[in-house]
Design an enzyme around this catalytic site. Structure first.
Site: not given
Length: 236
Positions: A9, A11, A13-14, A87-88, A162
């Site tokens: 997979d 993705g 980010s990963v 992915d979906r 903040t």
């Protein structure tokens, strides 16, 4: 232990890799950093690519890997356009093959997606919204004074600085958004199960309904089931 199938997979980010037995048993999950980590031993590779990463694609095609996309076909019916992300689609394949519907699947990654599959196993559509870390990054990059901070799962009521104020606004806002989507869909469609996967799961786990199913490897499971469906349907 023999692992003849490697499902990947890619993705935003990963990059996750799952080794499966020929019977579909998930033997190992690991994160890959470089195509150099791909195995040299004979193994059938199937992958999905959300990132559209040229380097990874070239390396995988050099190993005769099968890329899965909507063009390959899926076992479930969908009213969504053919642009449904792989992915979906993989997550929905997993739910369809398990006959785990009606259900929504929430994928918590760089983008958060919510997809609904009805009692007849038809994908009726979905929702896309920025993930938690993407919201935090946008605040840091698009403002002059706001820092990049880490998300928290149980924010305070009001921030005393903040950093706390950002964490509260983003984390609680995201949690409330997901609950609102779930409640709206249930009013429209009636009861369904909730499946959650993705790297940002722990941030929202405590706020989800008690019957929620957390499935960290749902996408990889979907890739394996999808490649099996494709091969049994005559894929080459």
């Amino acid at each position: 232990m023999e692992a003849p199938y490697l499902c990947i997979d890619i993705g935003n980010s990963v990059i996750k890799a799952g080794y499966f037995s020929s019977e579909g048993l998930l033997l190992q999950v690991k994160t890959l950093e470089s195509p150099a980590e791909l195995p040299e031993a004979p193994v059938q590779i199937a992958f999905i690519d959300t990132r559209l990463d040229r380097r990874w694609r070239e390396a995988l095609y050099a190993r005769n890997a099968t890329e899965l996309s909507m063009e390959k076909g899926v076992p479930f019916r969908s009213v969504y356009s053919p642009q449904l992300g792989p992915d979906r689609a993989a997550q929905l394949v997993a739910l369809w093959e398990m006959k785990a519907f009606p259900a929504i699947v929430i994928s918590l990654g760089t983008a958060c997606t919510v997809d609904y599959i009805d009692a007849q196993g038809v994908h009726q559509g979905g929702i896309i919204t920025p993930g938690i870390n993407l919201r935090l990054k946008a605040l840091a990059e698009k403002t002059g004074r706001l820092p990049l901070v880490s998300p928290v799962s149980q924010p305070a009521l009001l921030g005393k600085n903040t950093i706390e104020a950002i964490q509260i606004g983003v984390s609680r806002g995201f949690q409330a958004e997901l609950i609102a989507h779930i409640e709206t869909l249930r009013r429209e469609f009636g009861p369904f199960r909730i499946w959650i996967t993705g790297g940002e799961t722990e941030i929202i786990r405590s706020t989800m309904p008690p019957d929620t199913i957390f499935a960290p490897d749902l996408t990889l499971r979907g890739v394996w089931l999808w490649q099996r469906y494709w091969r049994l349907s005559g894929g080459k």
